[in-house]
Write an enzyme that holds these catalytic residues in place. Structure first.
Site, PDB file in Angstrom:
ATOM      1  N   HIS A 104      30.879  18.945  55.562  1.00 37.00           N
ATOM      2  CA  HIS A 104      31.542  19.127  56.858  1.00 37.00           C
ATOM      3  C   HIS A 104      30.515  19.441  57.937  1.00 37.00           C
ATOM      4  CE1 HIS A 104      34.897  19.983  59.524  1.00 37.00           C
ATOM      5  NE2 HIS A 104      34.247  21.057  59.942  1.00 37.00           N
ATOM      6  N   LYS A 137      43.263  22.234  48.542  1.00 36.88           N
ATOM      7  CA  LYS A 137      44.397  21.582  49.204  1.00 36.88           C
ATOM      8  C   LYS A 137      44.334  21.729  50.717  1.00 36.88           C
ATOM      9  CE  LYS A 137      49.392  21.102  48.904  1.00 36.88           C
ATOM     10  NZ  LYS A 137      50.624  21.497  48.185  1.00 36.88           N
ATOM     11  N   GLU A 434      63.600  27.856  55.470  1.00 35.78           N
ATOM     12  CA  GLU A 434      64.522  27.990  54.330  1.00 35.78           C
ATOM     13  C   GLU A 434      64.644  26.701  53.520  1.00 35.78           C
ATOM     14  OE1 GLU A 434      66.941  30.218  53.079  1.00 35.78           O
ATOM     15  OE2 GLU A 434      66.412  31.985  54.243  1.00 35.78           O
ATOM     16  N   GLN A 533      59.585  41.350  48.892  1.00 39.51           N
ATOM     17  CA  GLN A 533      59.496  39.961  49.345  1.00 39.51           C
ATOM     18  C   GLN A 533      58.500  39.837  50.497  1.00 39.51           C
ATOM     19  OE1 GLN A 533      61.977  42.091  49.703  1.00 39.51           O
ATOM     20  NE2 GLN A 533      63.967  41.255  49.119  1.00 39.51           N
ATOM     21  N   ARG A 619      56.867  33.098  51.343  1.00 39.73           N
ATOM     22  CA  ARG A 619      57.153  31.908  52.150  1.00 39.73           C
ATOM     23  C   ARG A 619      55.972  31.727  53.110  1.00 39.73           C
ATOM     24  NH1 ARG A 619      62.639  32.572  54.628  1.00 39.73           N
ATOM     25  NH2 ARG A 619      63.421  32.034  52.562  1.00 39.73           N
TER      26      ARG A 619
END
Length: 667
Positions: A104, A137, A434, A533, A619
């Site tokens: 890079h 990734k 969601e 969570q 999430r």
């Protein structure tokens, strides 16, 4: 050691030759066909591969299963990417036991993304370099095998700096490649806190804004001068391009863009002045600055600037359904700050948008989308961009009122989608984080992540699947009937005006509002399943800026795209959010107006949400699309958002408490 090489540009040629010199067994070379619309000033990887008698390929999609299988058959030990322009899939990278490594053009983690050489010059950096890192990734984010620094001089251009970077790449690879043949090198993880990302540049990014300093404008000139399209401005309708310039520390009292002299050709900037040494006018000849002034009829005191429009362009009309909601009212505020937009809004209340009611560019009607269908259809036909923001988006309602969630979130919004198709209008649709459900990816990717939900008896997923089905319907209309659309997925946006305390009192609010209510009323903070969570909390101002850029849609860059809008660095558990709130609450100047803290109370999700609830452990969004397409990066730390949100609700609660006795007396 058997290697597969993905390469393009001069750096690709350097990498290919370096591997050959180091004695690697190069099984195949993958490159790109030349783009006829690109000014190709660099060497050809295909030619170098041919000279080395190596098999070379240029597939349109190297990640296609057919090519993956062909690479698998070659059994590579290691994979290298040298300025190859496409991301390689995890499936390809997994084929090499030693992994994949990318070269890079910056000192990572700074300047991840596209065009780092141009960007470091635009930003006036004095140092850059090249980095060989392991591919993961997330683009340009893998651990580092080695770096080589390059000094940037005041007179460097993109071309001269490119030559320095080419030499640096050669030195770095000569050092690392022989050692990599002997065994894995120690790798240094990148510091995410130090990362910066810059997106693709286009020719339009070369336009000069004269209100900036002469130093900044000169940096732009040298960043995009030949062989790039160049920095440019306008004299009326006529375009002039600047190839070389010099910043002058000159004090003046002229407006930015004013020509101070023609020999030498000197232009006033917001700070200092810019001497135009060489450039070109409409004739296309490379000429000295004073000759350019003669050719274009430039005289002292004339102003350079944006190209004037031949027609009076009307404002873009934006229809926001649910304009009084959290996103709707903040978006309205941002749009009305720009005189290019006019907002039409519908909602069942107006408390959050009352501050806009006197603005002539804001038009509001109080009403329900399930009743005012004719008004909605008429305004879809009338407006340019449609945002249907009406939805039930509070988790307790998914189990308490699942049919109402379906009727409003899916059925009513489907009517709006079909009207957009009918009248050929662009829709910017609020999908949701969601939809990813219980996705098992580390980061949720718009284009590759699986959307995983629970069984039918877990009714909490009705919101997720309603939104997902609308996403799929909109996508299908785009493919089959040419609907212009963008789907955006907010990840836990928060800030002032998120829900209200009355909604929290009946349990119909998002987490932070519910937690603030507990503090205000002196009731225990209920932590569902212990509050373990994790979520990535995004400041509303960061989110709205991204959404504004989607609406702006420069050069149609957002058409047909799905874009996550979240802040991966602001990840915290609900318990950590509650603790952060408590600390800010105890230190707030209005603390004495409220009862003592009643403590934390762990509670099972079934007791709080009822049967049919199922939670998600984490999430985390991938925001590569937002960075690449919108050139957007979230900037606001979670602590600032928590502080501002708490302050808003505490002040509202104090006003509510002081107003209550008056109301009782009036009664």
């Amino acid at each position: 050691m058997k290697a597969i090489v993905f390469a393009y540009h001069d750096i690709g040629c350097v990498g290919l030759n370096a591997l050959a010199e180091a004695g690697y067994d190069i099984q195949a070379v993958f490159t790109h066909t030349d783009n006829p619309g690109e000014n190709r000033f660099f060497s050809s990887v295909a030619r170098v591969a041919a000279d080395l008698a190596l098999p070379v390929f240029a597939p349109e999609d190297v990640n296609h299963p057919l090519w993956v299988e062909r690479i698998r058959e070659l059994q590579p030990d290691i994979i290298f990417s040298f300025y190859y322009r496409n991301m390689l899939s995890d499936e390809i990278l997994s084929l090499a036991p030693q992994g994949g490594f990318n070269l890079h053009g910056s000192l990572l983690p700074q300047y991840r993304g596209r065009a780092p050489i141009n960007w470091v010059l635009v930003n006036g950096e004095t140092e850059t370099g090249v980095t060989l890192h392991q591919m993961v990734k997330k683009a340009d984010a893998g651990p580092i095998a080695g770096q080589y620094k390059v000094a940037i001089s005041d007179v460097d251009t993109a071309l001269t700096l490119h030559a320095k970077m080419r030499d640096a790449a050669q030195e770095l690879l000569r050092n690392l490649l022989p050692r990599m043949k002997e065994g894995p090198l120690p790798l240094t993880p990148q510091k995410e806190a130090d990362a910066s990302y810059f997106g693709r540049r286009t020719a339009a990014d070369g336009e000069i804004h004269w209100q900036k300093s002469a130093f900044t404008i000169n940096n732009l000139v040298r960043a995009v001068t030949e062989p790039y399209p160049g920095a440019f401005s306008y004299l009326g309708q006529r375009k002039l391009t600047i190839w070389r310039s010099r910043p002058l520390d000159l004090v003046h009292n002229k407006l930015p863009g004013t020509v101070l002299s023609t020999a030498p050709l000197t232009v006033a900037c917001g700070e200092g002045a810019l001497e135009i040494i060489t450039g070109k006018g409409e004739a296309g000849l490379y000429v000295q600055g004073d000759r350019l002034a003669q050719e274009m009829g430039i005289v002292t005191d004339v102003r350079l600037g944006n190209k004037p429009s031949n027609t009076l362009k009307r404002r873009t009309r934006v229809l926001i359904l649910g304009v009084n909601g959290f996103i709707g009212n903040h978006l309205t505020e941002r749009l009305l700050q720009d005189d290019r937009y006019e907002v039409y809004g519908l909602d069942i209340g107006s408390d959050a948008i009352s501050r806009f009611l006197g603005n002539p560019a804001f038009h509001f009607v109080e009403g329900d989308i399930s009743i005012h269908s004719e008004w909605i259809e008429y305004h879809i036909k009338k407006c340019d961009v449609i945002l249907p923001l009406v939805a039930i988006a509070t988790p307790i309602e998914y189990t308490r009122n699942p049919l109402r969630v379906f009727e409003l979130d899916f059925e009513e919004n489907l009517k709006i989608v079909r009207d957009c198709v009918k009248y050929n209008k662009r829709i910017v649709f609020p999908s949701t984080s969601e939809v990813y459900g219980m996705c098992d990816d580390k980061e949720f990717d718009e284009d590759t992540s699986r959307l995983i939900v629970g069984p039918i008896n877990k009714q909490r997923w009705i919101y997720s699947v309603s939104k997902q089905l609308l996403d799929r319907v909109i996508w299908a209309y785009g493919v089959k009937e040419g609907l212009k659309f963008t789907l955006f997925r907010p990840f836990n946006w928060m800030g002032p005006r998120l829900d209200n305390l009355d909604a929290a009192r009946i349990g119909s609010s998002r987490a932070i509002t519910q937690l603030i209510l507990n503090l205000v009323e002196g009731s225990p903070i209920k932590l569902v399943d212990g509050g373990a969570q994790k979520r990535c909390f995004t400041d509303i101002h960061d989110g709205i800026e991204a959404l504004f850029r989607i609406i702006e849609n420069r050069d149609g860059c957002c058409d047909g795209q799905i874009i996550n809008i979240g802040n991966p660095t602001n990840e915290a558990s609900i318990r950590e959010l509650a603790e952060m709130l408590l600390t800010s609450f105890e230190n707030h100047e209005l603390r004495d107006h409220f009862p003592p803290f009643a403590g934390f109370k762990d509670i099972e999700s079934s007791a709080y949400y009822g049967k049919g609830y199922q939670d998600v452990e984490y999430r985390t969004p991938s925001i590569k699309n937002a960075r690449r397409i919108l050139h957007w990066q979230p900037e606001i730390a979670m602590q600032q958002t928590v502080t501002e949100t708490l302050d808003f609700f505490l002040r509202a609660a104090v006003i509510e408490k002081t107003a209550a006795p008056k109301d009782e007396l009036n009664a």
